[in-house]
Design a protein around this motif. Structure first.
Motif, mmCIF file in Angstrom:
data_model
loop_
_atom_site.group_PDB
_atom_site.id
_atom_site.type_symbol
_atom_site.label_atom_id
_atom_site.label_comp_id
_atom_site.label_asym_id
_atom_site.label_seq_id
_atom_site.Cartn_x
_atom_site.Cartn_y
_atom_site.Cartn_z
ATOM 1 N N TRP A 90 22.195 -110.542 -49.000
ATOM 2 C CA TRP A 90 23.088 -111.731 -48.878
ATOM 3 C C TRP A 90 24.726 -111.496 -48.732
ATOM 4 N N SER A 91 25.242 -112.535 -47.862
ATOM 5 C CA SER A 91 26.669 -112.138 -47.509
ATOM 6 C C SER A 91 27.710 -112.772 -48.764
ATOM 7 N N GLY A 92 27.059 -113.430 -49.641
ATOM 8 C CA GLY A 92 27.918 -113.874 -50.859
ATOM 9 C C GLY A 92 28.166 -112.579 -51.732
ATOM 10 N N GLN A 93 29.209 -112.889 -52.683
ATOM 11 C CA GLN A 93 29.415 -112.132 -53.873
ATOM 12 C C GLN A 93 30.066 -112.804 -54.937
ATOM 13 N N ALA A 94 29.774 -112.050 -56.231
ATOM 14 C CA ALA A 94 30.439 -112.825 -57.178
ATOM 15 C C ALA A 94 31.327 -111.885 -58.151
ATOM 16 N N ILE A 95 32.360 -112.304 -58.730
ATOM 17 C CA ILE A 95 33.103 -111.334 -59.684
ATOM 18 C C ILE A 95 33.228 -112.102 -61.279
ATOM 19 N N ALA A 96 32.600 -111.525 -62.035
ATOM 20 C CA ALA A 96 32.699 -112.141 -63.315
ATOM 21 C C ALA A 96 33.767 -111.398 -64.171
ATOM 22 N N CYS A 97 34.614 -112.082 -64.936
ATOM 23 C CA CYS A 97 35.783 -111.545 -65.573
ATOM 24 C C CYS A 97 36.103 -112.074 -67.043
ATOM 25 N N PRO A 98 36.171 -111.420 -67.787
ATOM 26 C CA PRO A 98 36.670 -112.192 -69.286
ATOM 27 C C PRO A 98 38.024 -112.394 -69.060
ATOM 28 N N ARG A 99 38.563 -113.437 -69.731
ATOM 29 C CA ARG A 99 39.994 -113.807 -69.526
ATOM 30 C C ARG A 99 40.805 -112.486 -70.063
ATOM 31 N N SER A 100 40.306 -111.924 -71.119
ATOM 32 C CA SER A 100 41.217 -110.680 -71.550
ATOM 33 C C SER A 100 41.434 -109.296 -70.593
ATOM 34 N N ARG A 101 40.609 -109.581 -69.517
ATOM 35 C CA ARG A 101 40.547 -108.617 -68.452
ATOM 36 C C ARG A 101 41.444 -109.287 -67.148
ATOM 37 N N PHE A 102 41.853 -110.546 -67.239
ATOM 38 C CA PHE A 102 42.352 -111.190 -66.001
ATOM 39 C C PHE A 102 43.278 -110.527 -65.174
ATOM 40 N N SER A 103 44.088 -109.676 -65.718
ATOM 41 C CA SER A 103 45.116 -109.115 -64.907
ATOM 42 C C SER A 103 44.433 -107.762 -64.043
ATOM 43 N N GLU A 104 43.280 -107.623 -64.498
ATOM 44 C CA GLU A 104 42.358 -106.666 -63.412
ATOM 45 C C GLU A 104 42.041 -106.955 -62.007
ATOM 46 N N LEU A 105 42.048 -108.316 -62.161
ATOM 47 C CA LEU A 105 41.633 -108.959 -60.854
ATOM 48 C C LEU A 105 42.449 -108.765 -59.889
ATOM 49 N N LYS A 106 43.827 -108.605 -59.914
ATOM 50 C CA LYS A 106 44.793 -108.359 -58.607
ATOM 51 C C LYS A 106 44.282 -107.150 -57.929
ATOM 52 N N ASN A 107 43.577 -106.499 -58.474
ATOM 53 C CA ASN A 107 43.324 -105.203 -57.585
ATOM 54 C C ASN A 107 41.882 -105.327 -56.952
ATOM 55 N N TRP A 108 41.371 -106.459 -57.084
ATOM 56 C CA TRP A 108 40.102 -106.794 -56.235
ATOM 57 C C TRP A 108 40.261 -107.689 -55.226
ATOM 58 N N ILE A 109 40.160 -107.095 -53.850
ATOM 59 C CA ILE A 109 40.496 -107.931 -52.873
ATOM 60 C C ILE A 109 39.353 -108.993 -52.712
#
Length: 292
Positions: A26-45
């Motif tokens: 499947w060409s789709g993808q998901a990312i699950a992130c707790p709010r406490s780790r939100f700042s880490e999302l900036k490193n995920w293209i």
């Protein structure tokens, strides 16, 4: 029905931390992130592409959880705005595409359909105001987006958020002739002039809409069920009619005994109380299934 392989990558080895989720082929993808780790999302293209997202509140009370569903051509940038303006959520699950082929029309379509499905399933309260406008897509694109929704439902369920699944979805998919499981088989409980219908599901015991509930309760009724009963009355899920309480929608209870206690207004054994159309108790049906 056929099996699916879902791959979950735990970014720091923690099952509750940031997770990247894929389905084979499947060409789709998901990312699950707790709010406490939100700042880490900036490193995920993967989060900085067009997609849809779910801002989720998950708590331990009997009230419904809350969700906000949105779309953006850069999901991470939109989430930065929500981080400062929306207080209720404690986890975000976002969906984008690996091949970057999701257009603005695609994600608007997904947002509209996902919001509508969530409201129909009625498991979560939606923070969205009006239903987003569903964009017009060519037939092939629409089918591709419906497949996207199907896979998003599986991933959200795997992550513990069944907001896209109607309560009775599992039992409806199982044929009554299935001899390997009792999932979905109709069961009945008649007591003191009250009639109720139920089904075993993967989540627990489903008490079916329009089941009749005793208006009176005994001191032996489990405290947890009495509290639930009062809450259902308060929320008008149970309404009085002809000296009975009528269930206005399907609900899930953790066991057949809790369901029987709610119906009878007193402590009851579920396996002994619930019977199939031939009069066999749930206990007998379960024993027969084990022996076979």
């Amino acid at each position: 029905m056929f099996g699916k392989s879902i791959r979950i990558y735990l970014s720091d080895g923690s099952p509750s931390g940031l997770r990247h989720v894929e389905i084979a082929n499947w060409s789709g993808q998901a990312i699950a992130c707790p709010r406490s780790r939100f700042s880490e999302l900036k490193n995920w293209i993967e989060s900085q592409r067009p997609g849809v997202y779910f801002l989720l509140e998950k708590h331990s009370t009997d009230d419904k959880n809350t969700v906000y569903i949105g779309e953006s051509e850069n999901v991470y940038k939109r989430l930065i705005e929500h981080d400062s303006k929306k207080d209720f959520w404690n986890e975000v699950v976002l969906f984008t595409s690996k091949d970057e082929n999701l257009t603005k029309s695609h994600i608007k379509y997904l947002e509209s359909r996902l919001t509508n499905i969530t409201k129909i399933a009625d498991r979560y309260s939606t923070e969205n105001g009006n239903r987003p406008t569903e964009s017009s897509l060519p037939r092939a694109d629409k089918d591709a987006m419906e497949e996207f929704i199907h896979n998003a439902r599986m991933i959200l369920g795997t992550l513990g958020h069944k907001l896209l699944e109607p309560i009775n979805s599992t039992s409806n998919e199982v044929n009554e002739s299935n001899t390997e499981s009792l999932i979905g088989h109709k069961l009945f409980f008649n007591v003191n002039g009250h009639s109720a219908e139920g089904k075993q599901t993967d989540e627990g015991f489903l008490l079916v809409k329009n089941s009749e509930i005793s208006i009176e309760t005994a001191t032996s009724i489990p405290g947890k069920i009495n509290l639930m009963r009062n809450k259902l009355i308060e929320n008008q899920v149970l309404v009085e009619n002809n000296n009975k309480l009528i269930l206005t929608k399907d609900i899930i209870l953790s066991s057949s005994s809790y369901a029987a206690a709610l119906v009878a207004g007193t402590s009851r054994s579920g396996p002994q109380s619930w019977k199939d159309s031939n009069g066999k108790t749930l206990k007998v049906l379960e024993e027969n299934l084990i022996r076979n």
